[in-house]
Design a protein around this motif. Structure first.
Motif, mmCIF file in Angstrom:
data_model
loop_
_atom_site.group_PDB
_atom_site.id
_atom_site.type_symbol
_atom_site.label_atom_id
_atom_site.label_comp_id
_atom_site.label_asym_id
_atom_site.label_seq_id
_atom_site.Cartn_x
_atom_site.Cartn_y
_atom_site.Cartn_z
ATOM 1 N N GLN A 30 0.640 -1.273 0.154
ATOM 2 C CA GLN A 30 0.024 -0.035 -0.039
ATOM 3 C C GLN A 30 0.837 1.255 0.008
ATOM 4 N N ARG A 31 1.964 1.308 0.802
ATOM 5 C CA ARG A 31 2.681 2.479 0.846
ATOM 6 C C ARG A 31 3.895 2.350 -0.095
ATOM 7 N N LEU A 56 10.457 -17.847 4.948
ATOM 8 C CA LEU A 56 10.146 -16.761 3.989
ATOM 9 C C LEU A 56 9.962 -15.514 4.877
ATOM 10 N N VAL A 57 10.656 -14.489 4.550
ATOM 11 C CA VAL A 57 10.600 -13.065 5.611
ATOM 12 C C VAL A 57 10.200 -12.019 4.512
ATOM 13 N N LEU A 58 9.149 -11.368 4.953
ATOM 14 C CA LEU A 58 8.639 -10.184 4.283
ATOM 15 C C LEU A 58 8.939 -8.771 4.889
ATOM 16 N N ILE A 59 9.678 -7.911 4.037
ATOM 17 C CA ILE A 59 10.225 -6.870 4.409
ATOM 18 C C ILE A 59 9.388 -5.513 3.739
ATOM 19 N N GLY A 60 9.060 -4.641 4.389
ATOM 20 C CA GLY A 60 8.081 -3.801 3.548
ATOM 21 C C GLY A 60 8.731 -2.496 3.156
ATOM 22 N N PRO A 61 7.959 -1.503 2.559
ATOM 23 C CA PRO A 61 8.394 -0.406 1.935
ATOM 24 C C PRO A 61 9.156 0.749 2.786
ATOM 25 N N GLU A 62 9.743 1.712 2.452
ATOM 26 C CA GLU A 62 10.102 2.837 3.242
ATOM 27 C C GLU A 62 9.065 3.233 4.409
ATOM 28 N N GLY A 63 7.855 3.284 3.953
ATOM 29 C CA GLY A 63 6.886 3.677 5.066
ATOM 30 C C GLY A 63 6.428 2.466 5.896
ATOM 31 N N ILE A 108 0.963 -12.917 -0.101
ATOM 32 C CA ILE A 108 0.867 -13.763 1.002
ATOM 33 C C ILE A 108 -0.086 -14.871 1.138
ATOM 34 N N ALA A 109 -0.842 -14.818 0.182
ATOM 35 C CA ALA A 109 -1.751 -16.066 -0.045
ATOM 36 C C ALA A 109 -1.559 -17.173 -0.594
ATOM 37 N N LYS A 110 -0.278 -16.817 -1.389
ATOM 38 C CA LYS A 110 0.575 -18.273 -1.901
ATOM 39 C C LYS A 110 1.016 -18.973 -0.783
ATOM 40 N N PRO A 111 1.115 -20.475 -1.256
ATOM 41 C CA PRO A 111 1.536 -21.405 0.006
ATOM 42 C C PRO A 111 3.088 -21.435 -0.080
ATOM 43 N N PHE A 112 3.363 -21.952 1.008
ATOM 44 C CA PHE A 112 4.780 -21.791 1.304
ATOM 45 C C PHE A 112 5.105 -22.808 2.386
ATOM 46 N N GLU A 113 5.813 -23.870 2.078
ATOM 47 C CA GLU A 113 6.299 -24.896 2.995
ATOM 48 C C GLU A 113 7.469 -24.524 3.630
ATOM 49 N N GLY A 114 7.277 -23.839 4.941
ATOM 50 C CA GLY A 114 8.125 -23.478 5.823
ATOM 51 C C GLY A 114 7.711 -22.671 6.898
ATOM 52 N N GLN A 115 8.551 -21.816 7.542
ATOM 53 C CA GLN A 115 8.336 -20.735 8.385
ATOM 54 C C GLN A 115 8.228 -19.553 7.863
ATOM 55 N N LYS A 116 7.249 -18.721 8.056
ATOM 56 C CA LYS A 116 6.841 -17.452 7.536
ATOM 57 C C LYS A 116 6.923 -16.312 8.630
ATOM 58 N N TYR A 117 7.641 -15.438 8.108
ATOM 59 C CA TYR A 117 7.704 -14.073 9.091
ATOM 60 C C TYR A 117 7.423 -13.003 8.261
ATOM 61 N N ILE A 118 7.097 -11.610 9.058
ATOM 62 C CA ILE A 118 6.895 -10.369 8.701
ATOM 63 C C ILE A 118 7.701 -9.446 9.476
ATOM 64 N N ALA A 119 8.695 -8.641 9.096
ATOM 65 C CA ALA A 119 9.204 -7.774 10.054
ATOM 66 C C ALA A 119 8.636 -6.420 9.678
ATOM 67 N N HIS A 120 8.198 -5.696 10.943
ATOM 68 C CA HIS A 120 7.600 -4.556 10.952
ATOM 69 C C HIS A 120 7.837 -3.589 11.803
ATOM 70 N N CYS A 121 7.604 -2.368 11.856
ATOM 71 C CA CYS A 121 7.942 -1.299 13.018
ATOM 72 C C CYS A 121 6.862 -1.148 13.856
ATOM 73 N N GLU A 122 5.594 -1.782 13.790
ATOM 74 C CA GLU A 122 4.593 -1.222 14.617
ATOM 75 C C GLU A 122 4.810 -1.976 15.993
ATOM 76 N N ASP A 123 4.221 -1.559 16.920
ATOM 77 C CA ASP A 123 4.125 -1.974 18.407
ATOM 78 C C ASP A 123 3.500 -3.339 18.283
ATOM 79 N N GLY A 124 3.470 -4.394 19.127
ATOM 80 C CA GLY A 124 2.882 -5.498 19.164
ATOM 81 C C GLY A 124 3.812 -6.596 19.774
ATOM 82 N N ASP A 125 3.502 -7.607 19.778
ATOM 83 C CA ASP A 125 4.285 -8.812 20.216
ATOM 84 C C ASP A 125 5.085 -9.282 19.074
ATOM 85 N N PHE A 150 4.695 -1.465 6.493
ATOM 86 C CA PHE A 150 3.466 -2.168 5.992
ATOM 87 C C PHE A 150 2.601 -1.380 6.936
ATOM 88 N N SER A 151 1.208 -1.510 6.345
ATOM 89 C CA SER A 151 0.183 -0.897 6.956
ATOM 90 C C SER A 151 -0.351 -1.720 7.943
#
Length: 235
Positions: free
Chosen positions: A112-113, A185-192, A153-170, A194-195
């Motif tokens: 989105q960003r 599989l690690v997701l890395i967002g844009p300069e702004g 993100i809806a595509k299947p992936f056999e393994g451990q999936k992660y998202i790295a983000h800067c929002e608060d939370g566990d 992830f929403s």
């Protein structure tokens, strides 16, 4: 020893013909001659030792002397999905360094960003190819065309999936949570970043939120940090 990328080589054939472009580089630029020894990588794990049989500047003939299969095969699989940066040179830098360190697959995701909605995969693949030659990697990382975040993100992936983000939370830590010799599989967002909605969607699709440290990192730096951590875990 000079190294050439030859993805179309057949390991069962005793000879290989360099393309006209590579032949010209071999003879005119590198000034190699008949009898010179070279190495070839096929991008699928094969490392070939060869010697120049015919030093023609338009069609060099190589004699294959030996083959090593699964050369330096990695004990894990790392797939990083990254939003292309506005300055494409930063993504180019990431691809070069990640290839040198060790990575198996890269996907470009449009979020989105995202300030950049596309990227020239052909040019980016050339950077990867140059990096595998420089670092003597026999496996060529896969680079996928840009895809919308929700579809990816809806595509299947056999393994451990992660998202790295800067929002608060566990959040967990890749070095702690990831199993060695695994698939990641690690997701890395844009300069702004992830929403909030994108983060929720990832969590609902089986991704775990991770932190990559206390510092707020640039997109390409965060991706490279994830690459470091996965490789360190499996060293």
């Amino acid at each position: 020893m000079q190294l050439f990328y030859t993805p179309d080589i057949n390991p069962s054939h005793p000879q290989y013909f360099l393309s006209e472009e590579e032949s010209k580089h071999c003879i005119r630029v590198l000034r190699l001659d008949a009898g010179s020894e070279v190495q070839l990588i096929d991008g699928k794990g094969g490392l070939y030792n060869a010697s120049i049989k015919d030093a023609h500047p338009k069609r060099v003939i190589l004699q294959i002397n030996s083959v090593v299969t699964e050369f330096n095969k990695r004990n894990h699989y790392l797939h990083i999905a990254i939003a292309p940066t506005k300055n494409i040179e930063r993504i180019e830098w990431f691809l070069e360094k990640a290839t040198e360190i060790g990575i198996d697959e890269i996907s470009l995701i449009i979020c989105q960003r995202s300030e950049r909605k596309d990227a020239k995969v052909e040019r980016l693949n050339k950077i990867i190819t140059s990096a595998i030659k420089q670092s003597l990697k026999a496996y060529h990382p896969i680079l996928n065309e840009a895809m919308a975040y929700d579809k990816f993100i809806a595509k299947p992936f056999e393994g451990q999936k992660y998202i790295a983000h800067c929002e608060d939370g566990d959040k967990t830590n890749l070095k702690v949570d990831a199993l060695s010799n695994g698939r990641y599989l690690v997701l890395i967002g844009p300069e702004g970043d992830f929403s909030p909605g994108e983060i929720d969607s990832a969590l609902q699709n089986g991704f775990k939120a991770i932190t990559l440290g206390e510092s707020r990192l640039r997109t390409e730096t965060a991706a490279l940090e994830a690459c470091f951590e996965a490789n360190f875990l499996n060293r």
